[in-house]
Motif scaffolding. Structure first.
Motif, PDB file in Angstrom:
ATOM      1  N   ALA A  92       0.833  -1.202   0.000  1.00 40.58           N
ATOM      2  CA  ALA A  92       0.000   0.000   0.000  1.00 40.58           C
ATOM      3  C   ALA A  92       0.871   1.257   0.000  1.00 40.58           C
ATOM      4  O   ALA A  92       0.581   2.220  -0.733  1.00 40.58           O
ATOM      5  N   ARG A  93       1.930   1.255   0.798  1.00 41.89           N
ATOM      6  CA  ARG A  93       2.831   2.418   0.816  1.00 41.89           C
ATOM      7  C   ARG A  93       3.497   2.617  -0.541  1.00 41.89           C
ATOM      8  O   ARG A  93       3.668   3.757  -1.000  1.00 41.89           O
ATOM      9  N   ARG A  94       3.841   1.511  -1.188  1.00 42.27           N
ATOM     10  CA  ARG A  94       4.464   1.600  -2.512  1.00 42.27           C
ATOM     11  C   ARG A  94       3.494   2.250  -3.510  1.00 42.27           C
ATOM     12  O   ARG A  94       3.901   3.069  -4.351  1.00 42.27           O
ATOM     13  N   ALA A  95       2.222   1.883  -3.407  1.00 39.84           N
ATOM     14  CA  ALA A  95       1.226   2.478  -4.308  1.00 39.84           C
ATOM     15  C   ALA A  95       1.124   3.985  -4.090  1.00 39.84           C
ATOM     16  O   ALA A  95       1.012   4.756  -5.053  1.00 39.84           O
ATOM     17  N   VAL A  96       1.173   4.407  -2.829  1.00 43.46           N
ATOM     18  CA  VAL A  96       1.126   5.839  -2.526  1.00 43.46           C
ATOM     19  C   VAL A  96       2.357   6.532  -3.103  1.00 43.46           C
ATOM     20  O   VAL A  96       2.252   7.604  -3.732  1.00 43.46           O
ATOM     21  N   GLU A  97       3.518   5.921  -2.920  1.00 42.08           N
ATOM     22  CA  GLU A  97       4.767   6.508  -3.426  1.00 42.08           C
ATOM     23  C   GLU A  97       4.779   6.595  -4.949  1.00 42.08           C
ATOM     24  O   GLU A  97       5.407   7.495  -5.526  1.00 42.08           O
ATOM     25  N   GLU A  98       4.075   5.652  -5.597  1.00 38.26           N
ATOM     26  CA  GLU A  98       4.023   5.663  -7.057  1.00 38.26           C
ATOM     27  C   GLU A  98       3.028   6.680  -7.590  1.00 38.26           C
ATOM     28  O   GLU A  98       2.906   6.860  -8.799  1.00 38.26           O
ATOM     29  N   GLY A  99       2.316   7.356  -6.697  1.00 37.17           N
ATOM     30  CA  GLY A  99       1.438   8.442  -7.101  1.00 37.17           C
ATOM     31  C   GLY A  99      -0.027   8.104  -7.256  1.00 37.17           C
ATOM     32  O   GLY A  99      -0.806   8.933  -7.749  1.00 37.17           O
ATOM     33  N   HIS A 101      -3.158   0.429   7.246  1.00 37.71           N
ATOM     34  CA  HIS A 101      -1.890   0.703   7.939  1.00 37.71           C
ATOM     35  C   HIS A 101      -0.895   1.367   6.988  1.00 37.71           C
ATOM     36  O   HIS A 101      -0.122   2.247   7.406  1.00 37.71           O
ATOM     37  N   GLY A 102      -0.917   0.962   5.723  1.00 40.40           N
ATOM     38  CA  GLY A 102       0.005   1.544   4.755  1.00 40.40           C
ATOM     39  C   GLY A 102      -0.419   2.908   4.249  1.00 40.40           C
ATOM     40  O   GLY A 102       0.420   3.738   3.895  1.00 40.40           O
ATOM     41  N   VAL A 103      -1.728   3.166   4.231  1.00 40.32           N
ATOM     42  CA  VAL A 103      -2.251   4.413   3.677  1.00 40.32           C
ATOM     43  C   VAL A 103      -2.392   5.504   4.741  1.00 40.32           C
ATOM     44  O   VAL A 103      -2.283   6.697   4.438  1.00 40.32           O
ATOM     45  N   ALA A 104      -2.638   5.115   5.989  1.00 42.39           N
ATOM     46  CA  ALA A 104      -2.879   6.082   7.065  1.00 42.39           C
ATOM     47  C   ALA A 104      -1.750   7.103   7.162  1.00 42.39           C
ATOM     48  O   ALA A 104      -0.571   6.759   7.058  1.00 42.39           O
ATOM     49  N   GLY A 105      -2.139   8.355   7.338  1.00 42.24           N
ATOM     50  CA  GLY A 105      -1.148   9.411   7.485  1.00 42.24           C
ATOM     51  C   GLY A 105      -0.615   9.964   6.179  1.00 42.24           C
ATOM     52  O   GLY A 105       0.255  10.830   6.193  1.00 42.24           O
ATOM     53  N   THR A 106      -1.124   9.482   5.047  1.00 40.70           N
ATOM     54  CA  THR A 106      -0.699   9.985   3.742  1.00 40.70           C
ATOM     55  C   THR A 106      -1.837  10.801   3.117  1.00 40.70           C
ATOM     56  O   THR A 106      -2.944  10.864   3.654  1.00 40.70           O
ATOM     57  N   LYS A 107      -1.590  11.383   1.957  1.00 44.25           N
ATOM     58  CA  LYS A 107      -2.609  12.157   1.263  1.00 44.25           C
ATOM     59  C   LYS A 107      -3.551  11.262   0.455  1.00 44.25           C
ATOM     60  O   LYS A 107      -4.574  11.738  -0.053  1.00 44.25           O
ATOM     61  N   ALA A 108      -3.197  10.012   0.305  1.00 40.29           N
ATOM     62  CA  ALA A 108      -4.015   9.098  -0.495  1.00 40.29           C
ATOM     63  C   ALA A 108      -5.311   8.744   0.230  1.00 40.29           C
ATOM     64  O   ALA A 108      -5.395   8.772   1.461  1.00 40.29           O
ATOM     65  N   ARG A 131     -14.336  10.504   3.196  1.00 34.30           N
ATOM     66  CA  ARG A 131     -14.725  10.722   4.594  1.00 34.30           C
ATOM     67  C   ARG A 131     -13.511  10.449   5.471  1.00 34.30           C
ATOM     68  O   ARG A 131     -12.864   9.408   5.339  1.00 34.30           O
ATOM     69  N   THR A 132     -13.214  11.372   6.374  1.00 36.68           N
ATOM     70  CA  THR A 132     -12.093  11.203   7.293  1.00 36.68           C
ATOM     71  C   THR A 132     -12.586  10.518   8.560  1.00 36.68           C
ATOM     72  O   THR A 132     -13.605  10.923   9.134  1.00 36.68           O
ATOM     73  N   ALA A 170      -8.837  11.415  12.985  1.00 37.59           N
ATOM     74  CA  ALA A 170      -8.812  11.751  11.553  1.00 37.59           C
ATOM     75  C   ALA A 170      -7.596  11.134  10.869  1.00 37.59           C
ATOM     76  O   ALA A 170      -6.935  11.764  10.050  1.00 37.59           O
ATOM     77  N   GLY A 171      -7.339   9.871  11.209  1.00 34.67           N
ATOM     78  CA  GLY A 171      -6.122   9.235  10.730  1.00 34.67           C
ATOM     79  C   GLY A 171      -6.199   8.625   9.348  1.00 34.67           C
ATOM     80  O   GLY A 171      -5.171   8.241   8.783  1.00 34.67           O
ATOM     81  N   LEU A 172      -7.411   8.524   8.772  1.00 32.62           N
ATOM     82  CA  LEU A 172      -7.554   7.841   7.489  1.00 32.62           C
ATOM     83  C   LEU A 172      -8.708   8.463   6.707  1.00 32.62           C
ATOM     84  O   LEU A 172      -9.755   8.788   7.279  1.00 32.62           O
TER      85      LEU A 172
END
Length: 317
Positions: free
Chosen positions: A54-61, A79-86, A122-123, A292-294
Motif C-alpha cells: 500500500a505504501r508503494r502504491a502511494v509513493e508511485e502516485g 496501515h500503509g495508507v494512514a497518514g498519507t494524502k491518499a 470521509r475522514t 482523523a487518521g484515514l
C-alpha cells in the motif's frame, strides 16, 4: 496524475475472504472495464507485506489505494495508507465485513466499484496498538487462540459464520491460564485477571452483538471489554450468550472506555489479534486513537439517503 495512467490501485489478496481465484479476478476486471484507464490491479499472495504494498502504491502516485479482501486485508492496507494524502477504497469480500458495513458500502460488486470512482471522501478515526493500525478491534488472550483455531476449521469446512462461531466454543473448551494484567485507561490504573482483553474501535460491530460501548466509540474513545476469570464451561456460556445477543453487563464483562489504554503483563511477548490477523508484539501494549487518521471513500450522501429509504420501506412492508 496524467490521464494516460491509472489513478486507482487495487490490492487484491488472493488468499483472503470468502471469494478467491480466477472468477473474482474476472468479475473485477469486467467492472473495471466500465471505467477505462482508471484501475490498476495488483495481486498479492498470503503472507505478503500488504502495508508495504500500500505504501508503494502511494509513493508511485496513486490517489486511491483499494483493499480487496476481508477485514484483515482492509486493515493492512489502512496501515500503509494512514497518514498519507491518499484515499483508501474498500472492496470487501470477507466473512463479516464489519468495517465496510459500518461505512454503508453496497453489497454488489458493481456498486462497490462505482463508489471507488464516484464516491466521496470521509475522514475517520482509527485505532493503533504499538503503532499498528486496526479498524474494528484488537485483543489479547483467548480471541487470538480462537482465530488460530478458526483457520483450521475454515480449511476443513469452508468459511461461514457458523464455522466462525463453532471455533469459539472449541477454543474455549481447551482451557488456558488467564492473564494477569495491569491496565491503565486515561491515567487510571486497575488490575485484572482475565482470559481476554478486547479493545473495540467500531461501533457497528458492537451494535451487531447488542453490546454497550457504541457511544464511547462515537465520542472518539475505545471500548475495552475485560472478560471475567472463569472455568472453560463458564466461558463457553459467555460465548453462547454473546452469539444470542444476551450478554449480561453485570456479570459477563467489565466495560471501560478511554482514548489511551496501556496494558502491561508479565509475559514479554504475547500474541495480539488485530482485525482477524495475529502477530507477536512486545509488552507493554499501548492502544491509541488516531484522530482523523484515514480518509476512505464512501457512497455519496444522496445514494446513502436512497438506500435508507429502501430499508425503511422494507421494514414497513
Amino acid at each position: 496524475m496524467s490521464a494516460s495512467r491509472p489513478d486507482i490501485r487495487v490490492i487484491l489478496n488472493i488468499g483472503s475472504g470468502k471469494r478467491r481465484g480466477h472468477a473474482l479476478v474476472q468479475e473485477l476486471e469486467e467492472e473495471f472495464s466500465r471505467y477505462p484507464g482508471r484501475f490498476d490491479l495488483a495481486r498479492v499472495k498470503p503472507g505478503s507485506d500488504i502495508p508495504a504494498e500500500a505504501r508503494r502504491a502511494v509513493e508511485e502516485g496513486f490517489e486511491t489505494v483499494v483493499a480487496c479482501g476481508g477485514d484483515g486485508t482492509i486493515s493492512s492496507v489502512a496501515h500503509g495508507v494512514a497518514g498519507t494524502k491518499a484515499r483508501m477504497g474498500v472492496l470487501s469480500f470477507g466473512t463479516f465485513n464489519y468495517f465496510a458495513r459500518s461505512l454503508d458500502l453496497p453489497d454488489s460488486t458493481e456498486d462497490k466499484v462505482r463508489v471507488l470512482v464516484e464516491g466521496e471522501p470521509r475522514t475517520i478515526d482509527i485505532g493503533t496498538v504499538n503503532g499498528k493500525v486496526f479498524l474494528n478491534n484488537a485483543s489479547l488472550g483467548a480471541y487470538a487462540r480462537i482465530l488460530e483455531r478458526r483457520e483450521g476449521i475454515y480449511k476443513r469446512f469452508g468459511r461461514s459464520r457458523l464455522a466462525a462461531f463453532w471455533s469459539v466454543f472449541v477454543s474455549l473448551a481447551d482451557g488456558r491460564e488467564p492473564m494477569v494484567l495491569r491496565v491503565t485507561v486515561d491515567g487510571v490504573e486497575r488490575r485484572a485477571r482475565t482470559p481476554l482483553a478486547f479493545v473495540a474501535a467500531n461501533a457497528f460491530q458492537l451494535e451487531r452483538f447488542s453490546l454497550p460501548g457504541t457511544e464511547c466509540i462515537r465520542d472518539g474513545q475505545f471500548a475495552l471489554f475485560l472478560a471475567p476469570d472463569g472455568s472453560p464451561l463458564e466461558l463457553m456460556g459467555v460465548a453462547l450468550r454473546l452469539g444470542l445477543h444476551k450478554l449480561d453487563p453485570e456479570h459477563d464483562f467489565e466495560l471501560v472506555c478511554g482514548r489511551e489504554i496501556l496494558v502491561e503483563c508479565g509475559k514479554r511477548r504475547r500474541l495480539v489479534a488485530r482485525d482477524g490477523e495475529r502477530s507477536k508484539m512486545a509488552s507493554p501494549f499501548r492502544f491509541e486513537m488516531r484522530r482523523a487518521g484515514l480518509t476512505v471513500l464512501v457512497p455519496r450522501a444522496t445514494e446513502r439517503a436512497a438506500a435508507e429509504e429502501v430499508v425503511e420501506e422494507e421494514k414497513v412492508a
